[in-house]
Design a protein around this motif. Structure first.
Motif, PDB file in Angstrom:
ATOM      1  N   THR A  63     -43.572 -54.157 -27.543  1.00  0.00           N
ATOM      2  CA  THR A  63     -44.627 -54.005 -28.557  1.00  0.00           C
ATOM      3  C   THR A  63     -44.708 -52.567 -29.063  1.00  0.00           C
ATOM      4  N   ILE A  64     -44.487 -51.606 -28.176  1.00  0.00           N
ATOM      5  CA  ILE A  64     -44.514 -50.202 -28.592  1.00  0.00           C
ATOM      6  C   ILE A  64     -43.352 -49.933 -29.552  1.00  0.00           C
ATOM      7  N   THR A  65     -42.167 -50.418 -29.202  1.00  0.00           N
ATOM      8  CA  THR A  65     -40.995 -50.235 -30.064  1.00  0.00           C
ATOM      9  C   THR A  65     -41.211 -50.892 -31.423  1.00  0.00           C
ATOM     10  N   LEU A  66     -41.752 -52.114 -31.422  1.00  0.00           N
ATOM     11  CA  LEU A  66     -42.018 -52.805 -32.689  1.00  0.00           C
ATOM     12  C   LEU A  66     -43.044 -52.047 -33.521  1.00  0.00           C
ATOM     13  N   ARG A  67     -44.080 -51.508 -32.884  1.00  0.00           N
ATOM     14  CA  ARG A  67     -45.128 -50.775 -33.615  1.00  0.00           C
ATOM     15  C   ARG A  67     -44.548 -49.544 -34.288  1.00  0.00           C
ATOM     16  N   ARG A  68     -43.556 -48.931 -33.672  1.00  0.00           N
ATOM     17  CA  ARG A  68     -42.936 -47.734 -34.248  1.00  0.00           C
ATOM     18  C   ARG A  68     -42.011 -48.085 -35.419  1.00  0.00           C
ATOM     19  N   SER A  69     -41.727 -49.338 -35.595  1.00  0.00           N
ATOM     20  CA  SER A  69     -40.835 -49.767 -36.682  1.00  0.00           C
ATOM     21  C   SER A  69     -41.466 -49.423 -38.030  1.00  0.00           C
ATOM     22  N   PRO A  70     -40.691 -48.766 -38.916  1.00  0.00           N
ATOM     23  CA  PRO A  70     -41.248 -48.386 -40.213  1.00  0.00           C
ATOM     24  C   PRO A  70     -41.519 -49.594 -41.111  1.00  0.00           C
ATOM     25  N   ASP A  71     -40.875 -50.685 -40.806  1.00  0.00           N
ATOM     26  CA  ASP A  71     -41.038 -51.878 -41.651  1.00  0.00           C
ATOM     27  C   ASP A  71     -42.067 -52.813 -41.044  1.00  0.00           C
ATOM     28  N   ASP A  72     -43.321 -52.609 -41.366  1.00  0.00           N
ATOM     29  CA  ASP A  72     -44.409 -53.487 -40.952  1.00  0.00           C
ATOM     30  C   ASP A  72     -44.526 -53.607 -39.424  1.00  0.00           C
ATOM     31  N   GLY A  73     -44.444 -52.481 -38.712  1.00  0.00           N
ATOM     32  CA  GLY A  73     -44.497 -52.441 -37.251  1.00  0.00           C
ATOM     33  C   GLY A  73     -45.777 -53.003 -36.660  1.00  0.00           C
ATOM     34  N   PHE A  74     -46.889 -52.736 -37.327  1.00  0.00           N
ATOM     35  CA  PHE A  74     -48.164 -53.240 -36.813  1.00  0.00           C
ATOM     36  C   PHE A  74     -48.146 -54.766 -36.752  1.00  0.00           C
ATOM     37  N   ARG A  75     -47.721 -55.421 -37.847  1.00  0.00           N
ATOM     38  CA  ARG A  75     -47.696 -56.877 -37.900  1.00  0.00           C
ATOM     39  C   ARG A  75     -46.733 -57.451 -36.856  1.00  0.00           C
ATOM     40  N   LEU A  76     -45.553 -56.839 -36.714  1.00  0.00           N
ATOM     41  CA  LEU A  76     -44.558 -57.322 -35.752  1.00  0.00           C
ATOM     42  C   LEU A  76     -45.090 -57.226 -34.311  1.00  0.00           C
ATOM     43  N   ALA A  77     -45.692 -56.088 -33.977  1.00  0.00           N
ATOM     44  CA  ALA A  77     -46.259 -55.915 -32.632  1.00  0.00           C
ATOM     45  C   ALA A  77     -47.399 -56.898 -32.404  1.00  0.00           C
ATOM     46  N   LEU A  78     -48.231 -57.095 -33.415  1.00  0.00           N
ATOM     47  CA  LEU A  78     -49.369 -58.009 -33.305  1.00  0.00           C
ATOM     48  C   LEU A  78     -48.896 -59.447 -33.068  1.00  0.00           C
ATOM     49  N   GLU A  79     -47.790 -59.838 -33.658  1.00  0.00           N
ATOM     50  CA  GLU A  79     -47.252 -61.189 -33.448  1.00  0.00           C
ATOM     51  C   GLU A  79     -46.885 -61.393 -31.976  1.00  0.00           C
ATOM     52  N   VAL A  80     -46.294 -60.377 -31.368  1.00  0.00           N
ATOM     53  CA  VAL A  80     -45.939 -60.471 -29.939  1.00  0.00           C
ATOM     54  C   VAL A  80     -47.212 -60.565 -29.102  1.00  0.00           C
ATOM     55  N   VAL A  81     -48.217 -59.742 -29.426  1.00  0.00           N
ATOM     56  CA  VAL A  81     -49.475 -59.750 -28.671  1.00  0.00           C
ATOM     57  C   VAL A  81     -50.150 -61.118 -28.790  1.00  0.00           C
ATOM     58  N   LYS A  82     -50.122 -61.711 -29.968  1.00  0.00           N
ATOM     59  CA  LYS A  82     -50.789 -63.005 -30.204  1.00  0.00           C
ATOM     60  C   LYS A  82     -50.166 -64.160 -29.427  1.00  0.00           C
ATOM     61  N   THR A  83     -48.949 -64.005 -28.952  1.00  0.00           N
ATOM     62  CA  THR A  83     -48.322 -65.080 -28.161  1.00  0.00           C
ATOM     63  C   THR A  83     -48.995 -65.246 -26.803  1.00  0.00           C
ATOM     64  N   ASP A  84     -49.782 -64.259 -26.399  1.00  0.00           N
ATOM     65  CA  ASP A  84     -50.441 -64.237 -25.082  1.00  0.00           C
ATOM     66  C   ASP A  84     -49.452 -64.172 -23.917  1.00  0.00           C
ATOM     67  N   LYS A  85     -48.183 -63.954 -24.226  1.00  0.00           N
ATOM     68  CA  LYS A  85     -47.176 -63.827 -23.176  1.00  0.00           C
ATOM     69  C   LYS A  85     -47.513 -62.645 -22.258  1.00  0.00           C
ATOM     70  N   GLY A  86     -47.911 -61.535 -22.849  1.00  0.00           N
ATOM     71  CA  GLY A  86     -48.269 -60.353 -22.063  1.00  0.00           C
ATOM     72  C   GLY A  86     -49.469 -60.606 -21.163  1.00  0.00           C
ATOM     73  N   LYS A  87     -50.475 -61.315 -21.671  1.00  0.00           N
ATOM     74  CA  LYS A  87     -51.665 -61.639 -20.875  1.00  0.00           C
ATOM     75  C   LYS A  87     -51.273 -62.546 -19.712  1.00  0.00           C
ATOM     76  N   GLN A  88     -50.431 -63.523 -19.998  1.00  0.00           N
ATOM     77  CA  GLN A  88     -49.984 -64.432 -18.942  1.00  0.00           C
ATOM     78  C   GLN A  88     -49.212 -63.677 -17.864  1.00  0.00           C
ATOM     79  N   MET A  89     -48.386 -62.733 -18.291  1.00  0.00           N
ATOM     80  CA  MET A  89     -47.643 -61.919 -17.322  1.00  0.00           C
ATOM     81  C   MET A  89     -48.598 -61.105 -16.456  1.00  0.00           C
ATOM     82  N   MET A  90     -49.587 -60.483 -17.093  1.00  0.00           N
ATOM     83  CA  MET A  90     -50.543 -59.674 -16.343  1.00  0.00           C
ATOM     84  C   MET A  90     -51.379 -60.538 -15.412  1.00  0.00           C
TER      85      MET A  90
END
Length: 189
Positions: A63-90
């Protein structure tokens, strides 16, 4: 928390807590390994915990790498966060930590109960053992005193009777020759 701040703002300063935590993680895991007991639960769960932490760190880094992406990084990182995969892992990491804590608590309870049983046994040994040893020593002391004083008293009685003129006195059985010689010498003087 630091990763979330960075994802929202894109400002690297928010990553400082995250970077400190990642930097301290190897040492924390080593310490956890050294503190783990001999229980099967600890040995089985620690490798699983390491794998889940590695997966969670990979997701955070993604998510950090995606956020740093100059091409719509916020949206790309947010898509990963919305999968809840990270929450499930935690949640998985938290579940394993909870199991480890429960296993440690159970082991501490077992050891405490074992120590309490040993303390009770020690109290019984002390409360029964000391008086028993005292009684045994008193009986042995009395027996020793009697074994010494009985022949002396018998010889003393024989000496008193001889002094009163009773020459038909039988010396006590078990009187040694030395005792008789000492008695004879005392009448001879």
């Amino acid at each position: 928390t630091g990763q979330r701040g960075f994802l929202l703002t894109g400002v690297d300063i928010y990553l400082e807590p995250y970077e400190r935590a990642v930097g301290g993680l190897p040492k924390a895991l080593e310490e956890l390994d050294s503190l783990a007991g001999d229980g099967r639960t600890d040995k089985a769960l620690l490798p699983v915990l390491r794998a889940r932490i590695t997966d969670k760190l990979a997701e955070l880094n993604q998510t950090i790498t995606l956020r740093r992406s100059p091409d719509d990084g916020f949206r790309l990182a947010l898509e990963v966060v919305k999968t809840d995969k990270g929450k499930q892992m935690m949640d998985g990491v938290r579940a394993i930590l909870s199991q480890l804590k429960d296993a440690e608590t159970a082991e501490q309870t077992r050891l405490t109960e074992k120590a309490e049983r040993a303390e009770k046994m020690l109290r019984i040994v002390v409360l029964v053992g000391i008086p028993l040893v005292a009684i045994i020593m008193a009986v042995l002391g009395l027996m020793t005193a009697r074994s010494i004083s009985r022949p002396v008293n018998q010889i003393g009685e024989a000496a008193r009777r001889i002094a009163l003129g009773d020459l038909q006195v039988d010396l006590p059985k078990g009187a040694s020759t030395e005792e008789i010689r000492t008695l004879a010498m005392s009448f001879g003087s």
